[in-house]
Design a protein around this motif. Structure first.
Motif, mmCIF file in Angstrom:
data_model
loop_
_atom_site.group_PDB
_atom_site.id
_atom_site.type_symbol
_atom_site.label_atom_id
_atom_site.label_comp_id
_atom_site.label_asym_id
_atom_site.label_seq_id
_atom_site.Cartn_x
_atom_site.Cartn_y
_atom_site.Cartn_z
ATOM 1 N N THR A 88 -5.866 -2.934 -3.689
ATOM 2 C CA THR A 88 -5.961 -2.083 -2.537
ATOM 3 C C THR A 88 -5.454 -2.666 -1.179
ATOM 4 O OG1 THR A 88 -8.266 -3.364 -2.013
ATOM 5 C CG2 THR A 88 -8.164 -1.263 -3.586
ATOM 6 N N ASN A 89 -5.058 -4.003 -1.330
ATOM 7 C CA ASN A 89 -4.877 -4.833 -0.207
ATOM 8 C C ASN A 89 -5.617 -4.919 0.808
ATOM 9 O OD1 ASN A 89 -2.150 -5.573 -1.541
ATOM 10 N ND2 ASN A 89 -1.375 -3.565 -0.991
ATOM 11 N N VAL A 90 -7.087 -4.606 0.883
ATOM 12 C CA VAL A 90 -7.842 -4.717 1.746
ATOM 13 C C VAL A 90 -8.613 -6.248 1.529
ATOM 14 C CG1 VAL A 90 -10.055 -3.749 2.639
ATOM 15 C CG2 VAL A 90 -8.418 -2.217 1.779
ATOM 16 N N GLY A 91 -8.795 -6.778 2.788
ATOM 17 C CA GLY A 91 -9.046 -8.278 2.758
ATOM 18 C C GLY A 91 -10.667 -8.251 2.207
ATOM 19 N N THR A 92 -11.300 -7.517 2.357
ATOM 20 C CA THR A 92 -12.969 -7.547 1.740
ATOM 21 C C THR A 92 -13.039 -6.690 0.694
ATOM 22 O OG1 THR A 92 -13.424 -5.444 3.416
ATOM 23 C CG2 THR A 92 -13.968 -7.674 4.126
ATOM 24 N N ASP A 93 -12.114 -6.245 -0.149
ATOM 25 C CA ASP A 93 -12.148 -5.762 -1.630
ATOM 26 C C ASP A 93 -12.100 -6.902 -2.328
ATOM 27 O OD1 ASP A 93 -12.563 -3.190 -0.678
ATOM 28 O OD2 ASP A 93 -10.742 -2.431 -1.049
#
Length: 302
Positions: A88-93
Motif C-alpha cells: 500500500t506504501n502507507v507508512g502506518t500500514d
C-alpha cells in the motif's frame, strides 16, 4: 425407528455447520488479517451387535459387529497460515513477517489487550496510533530497573522541547524514527518517570526508553479465541502470550507499507462447498429412503 434416520439428521447438522464456516470464510476473503476456519468431523457412538472373539486352537478369531450412529463436529480449527501481502506504501500500514501478533487495547490506562494481524493503523487527532476501531496500538518501553511497560504510541510532539514532529517512519524492529521541526532526528522515546514523549538521538543513553511496537507470541495460536473485529484473545489452551519487543520474542520482523490480507483460498473454499453440499444431499437422501421403508412397513397391514 430406523437408526439411519438419526444418522442422517446428525450428518445434515454437521454439513450445515461446515457450510456456515465456509460461508464466513468466503465473506472475509478480503478482510485484512483474517484467519480462515475449517470443520473436522468424527463419529459419535457405535452399537455393538456382537463382541470380538479371540482365536483358539481349533477356530479362528471373529471381529466385532458394530453399527455406527452418526457423526458430529469434532473441532472448528482456526488456521493461522500467513495471508498474502498487499503493498500500500502507507507508512502506518504494517504487516508481520513471522508468528507474532500486534497488541491493541481499548483504553490507554491498560486493562484488557487483544491480539491482531490486521495492521491497518492510522493516527488519530491526538497523534495516537490506533486501529480502525479506535483501539490504541500498544508500544513497549523499559525503565531504568529493567521493568517493561506497555504504553500507547503518540507521535505528536517532543514534550521536553515543545517542538512538533514533522515526519516519522517505523522500521523492521518496530521502532519509530521521528524528525523534529528543528531538523534533528532520532527514535521516539518515553521518559517513564515523567511520562513524556521525546526524541532520543543518543546512541548510548536511555536506549531502553525507545518505544517499539508491542508484539505478542503465543505457544498455540489455534487456541486463541476470535472476538470479532479481526481480534483475538488468550484462552486457557492458547498458552500465555509472550509480549514485548519483536526482537526479544523472536516473532519475526515488521514490514512497513504492507498489509497482510486474508488467508482464505477461494479455490479450496468452493471445493469444500461442493463436498458439503453433496454430503448434505446424501444425508437427506438417507432420511427420505428410510421414510420410504417406514411407509412400506406401515402399508403391510391394510
Amino acid at each position: 425407528m430406523l437408526k439411519s434416520l438419526y444418522s442422517g439428521v446428525s450428518g445434515m447438522k454437521g454439513f450445515q455447520t461446515k457450510l456456515d464456516v465456509i460461508g464466513n470464510n468466503i465473506a472475509n476473503v478480503n478482510t485484512v488479517g483474517f484467519k480462515k476456519s475449517r470443520v473436522m468431523f468424527q463419529d459419535i457412538i457405535n452399537q455393538n451387535i456382537s463382541g470380538a472373539t479371540a482365536p483358539t486352537s481349533i477356530s479362528g478369531g471373529v471381529n466385532s459387529k458394530q453399527i455406527g450412529l452418526g457423526s458430529k463436529v469434532a473441532s472448528i480449527d482456526t488456521i493461522h497460515t500467513p495471508g498474502s501481502p498487499m503493498t500500500t506504501n502507507v507508512g502506518t500500514d504494517l504487516a508481520i513477517d513471522g508468528d507474532a501478533f500486534f497488541v491493541v487495547t481499548p483504553q490507554t490506562g491498560g486493562g484488557v489487550s487483544y491480539l491482531t494481524r490486521a495492521g491497518n493503523f492510522t493516527l488519530d487527532a491526538n497523534g495516537s496510533l490506533v486501529n480502525s476501531n479506535g483501539y490504541y496500538v500498544a508500544g513497549v518501553a523499559v525503565d531504568n530497573n529493567g521493568v517493561q511497560h506497555q504504553i500507547p504510541i503518540t507521535i505528536s510532539d517532543d514534550q521536553k522541547s515543545n517542538q512538533k514532529f514533522t515526519s516519522y517512519s517505523i522500521d523492521s524492529n518496530g521502532y519509530i524514527n521521528v524528525v523534529r521541526e528543528d531538523g534533528k532526528s532520532g527514535k521516539l522515546a518515553m521518559d517513564l518517570t515523567t511520562n513524556q514523549y521525546y526524541l532520543n538521538n543518543s546512541t548510548t543513553a536511555n536506549q531502553n526508553e525507545n518505544i517499539s511496537l508491542a508484539t505478542s507470541v503465543v505457544p498455540n495460536p489455534g487456541g486463541l479465541k476470535k472476538v470479532g473485529n479481526t481480534l483475538f484473545e488468550e484462552t486457557g489452551n492458547s498458552g500465555l502470550a509472550n509480549t514485548g519487543r519483536i526482537l526479544d520474542n523472536k516473532g519475526g520482523q515488521i514490514d512497513t507499507g504492507v498489509l497482510e490480507m486474508s488467508n482464505v483460498d477461494l479455490t479450496d473454499e468452493f471445493t469444500e462447498m461442493i463436498v458439503a453440499q453433496r454430503g448434505f444431499q446424501a444425508n437427506a437422501k438417507t432420511i427420505t429412503t428410510s421414510d420410504s421403508i417406514l411407509d412400506e412397513i406401515v402399508n403391510l397391514k391394510r
